[in-house]
Scaffold this motif. Structure first.
Motif, PDB file in Angstrom:
ATOM      1  N   GLN A  42     -74.308 -21.822  30.794  1.00  0.00           N
ATOM      2  CA  GLN A  42     -74.066 -22.139  29.378  1.00  0.00           C
ATOM      3  C   GLN A  42     -74.411 -20.905  28.555  1.00  0.00           C
ATOM      4  O   GLN A  42     -75.564 -20.669  28.208  1.00  0.00           O
ATOM      5  N   ARG A  43     -73.397 -20.119  28.261  1.00  0.00           N
ATOM      6  CA  ARG A  43     -73.599 -18.878  27.523  1.00  0.00           C
ATOM      7  C   ARG A  43     -73.240 -19.119  26.057  1.00  0.00           C
ATOM      8  O   ARG A  43     -72.109 -19.478  25.736  1.00  0.00           O
ATOM      9  N   ALA A  44     -74.213 -18.901  25.173  1.00  0.00           N
ATOM     10  CA  ALA A  44     -73.965 -19.093  23.738  1.00  0.00           C
ATOM     11  C   ALA A  44     -73.000 -18.015  23.229  1.00  0.00           C
ATOM     12  O   ALA A  44     -73.037 -16.870  23.678  1.00  0.00           O
ATOM     13  N   ALA A  45     -72.133 -18.402  22.306  1.00  0.00           N
ATOM     14  CA  ALA A  45     -71.219 -17.428  21.689  1.00  0.00           C
ATOM     15  C   ALA A  45     -71.946 -16.717  20.545  1.00  0.00           C
ATOM     16  O   ALA A  45     -72.558 -17.360  19.698  1.00  0.00           O
ATOM     17  N   TRP A  46     -71.900 -15.391  20.550  1.00  0.00           N
ATOM     18  CA  TRP A  46     -72.463 -14.610  19.449  1.00  0.00           C
ATOM     19  C   TRP A  46     -71.348 -14.281  18.462  1.00  0.00           C
ATOM     20  O   TRP A  46     -70.188 -14.117  18.868  1.00  0.00           O
TER      21      TRP A  46
END
Length: 327
Positions: A42-46
């Motif tokens: 689960q990679r957060a969007a920057w």
């Protein structure tokens, strides 16, 4: 090969690679692939661009018993004290990567424009990872003002192979280096590892720095896991009292993968208590997305960690690039 096998073995070098007797080995390639490509990631969007409202134009020199500290961004700092201009882990490049076309990209400009830098006397480079040892920036600095570059063992070869004009000097843990005007720096153990490629793991050493200045001692931690906190307590006991600690708070998710190499804000607050510094400033967040947490997660969690530890929020502050603290 870094030629590190020519060195005599020590309590943190086995004749071939460096290691931390109080640490753990870095993750295997299999674990890297599990993190990068495992189904549960689960990679957060920057945001594409997250500019800082601040930009610093430093003075030519800072004399007397003062120190002026500017947050440049990510792990890069400028310290002006004792008439010396010192950069820590300077990265002015667009990417923290071996490639110009791929890899983690800046989400904001450096807090000091390269053209606005005064003459740099000394550069401290903590270890060989691309977000700390940026050959392009070191090369530009060498051409502009030829500073001394103080770094742990083995990283000097990375620098001089890329550009023979970089004035790299390599030292071991616990060595103290005179910088002039009463300032000095000691390389101290830290819980991390090093590599530039797939086949040079731990062939160069990593360290944190204790900088002696007329304004007091500054403990500049590059990358570090927390572990049991031993390194931080050791520095507090051997080098205290510390006026200021520069502590990393970012690049920590997912914890199963990152906790041995990078502190999260809760670890960083424990590290502050362990080393006993009177003030701390946060870094290693908000510029390059190296891991999975959101861009603002480290700063939000830092406030929460300080509140839970009943430490005043003013004692451990997260600056934005271009902000300045004077001590």
């Amino acid at each position: 090969m870094h030629g590190s096998n020519k060195r005599p073995p020590s309590d943190h070098f086995d004749g071939r690679v460096f290691f931390d007797p109080d640490g753990v080995p870095p993750k295997s390639l299999r674990e890297v692939l599990r993190w990068q490509f495992g189904g549960a990631r689960q990679r957060a969007a920057w945001p594409e661009w997250a500019p800082s409202p601040f930009s610093d134009t430093p003075p030519a020199r800072v004399d007397g018993d003062k120190a002026r500290v500017t947050f440049v961004g990510h792990a890069s700092w400028m310290v002006q004290t004792a008439g010396l201009n010192i950069l820590i882990d300077p990265v002015w490049s667009e990417r923290a990567s071996p490639f110009a076309f791929a890899g983690p990209k800046r989400h904001n400009d450096p807090g000091i424009a390269f053209e606005a830098l005064p003459k740099i006397d000394v550069v401290l480079v903590s270890h060989g990872h691309y977000d700390h040892l940026d050959v392009a920036t070191l090369s530009k600095l060498a051409a502009k003002c030829s500073p001394r570059v103080v770094t742990p063992l083995g990283n000097d070869q990375t620098m001089t192979r890329a550009d023979s004009k970089i004035r790299a000097e390599a030292y071991d843990w616990h060595q103290r280096v005179e910088l002039g005007n009463g300032a000095a720096v000691t390389l101290v153990p830290t819980r991390h590892w090093s590599a530039r490629g797939l086949f040079d793991r731990n062939q160069s050493l990593w360290a944190s720095f204790v900088l002696e200045t007329p304004a007091g001692k500054i403990y500049a931690v590059g990358d570090s896991g927390y572990g049991e906190g031993k390194h931080f307590r050791d520095v507090g006991m051997s080098h205290g009292p510390l006026r200021l600690a520069l502590l990393p708070i970012g690049a920590y998710e997912p914890r199963w993968f990152m906790k041995d190499q990078h502190m999260n804000p809760f670890d960083a607050v424990k590290a502050l208590a362990d080393c006993g510094a009177s003030q701390a400033l946060a870094h290693h967040h908000g510029t390059f997305q190296l891991t999975d947490e959101a861009i603002d997660a480290p700063v939000t969690a830092l406030a929460q960690a300080l509140d839970e530890a009943k430490i005043a929020r003013e004692r451990f502050v997260a600056l934005k690039p271009g902000q300045v603290v004077e001590i």
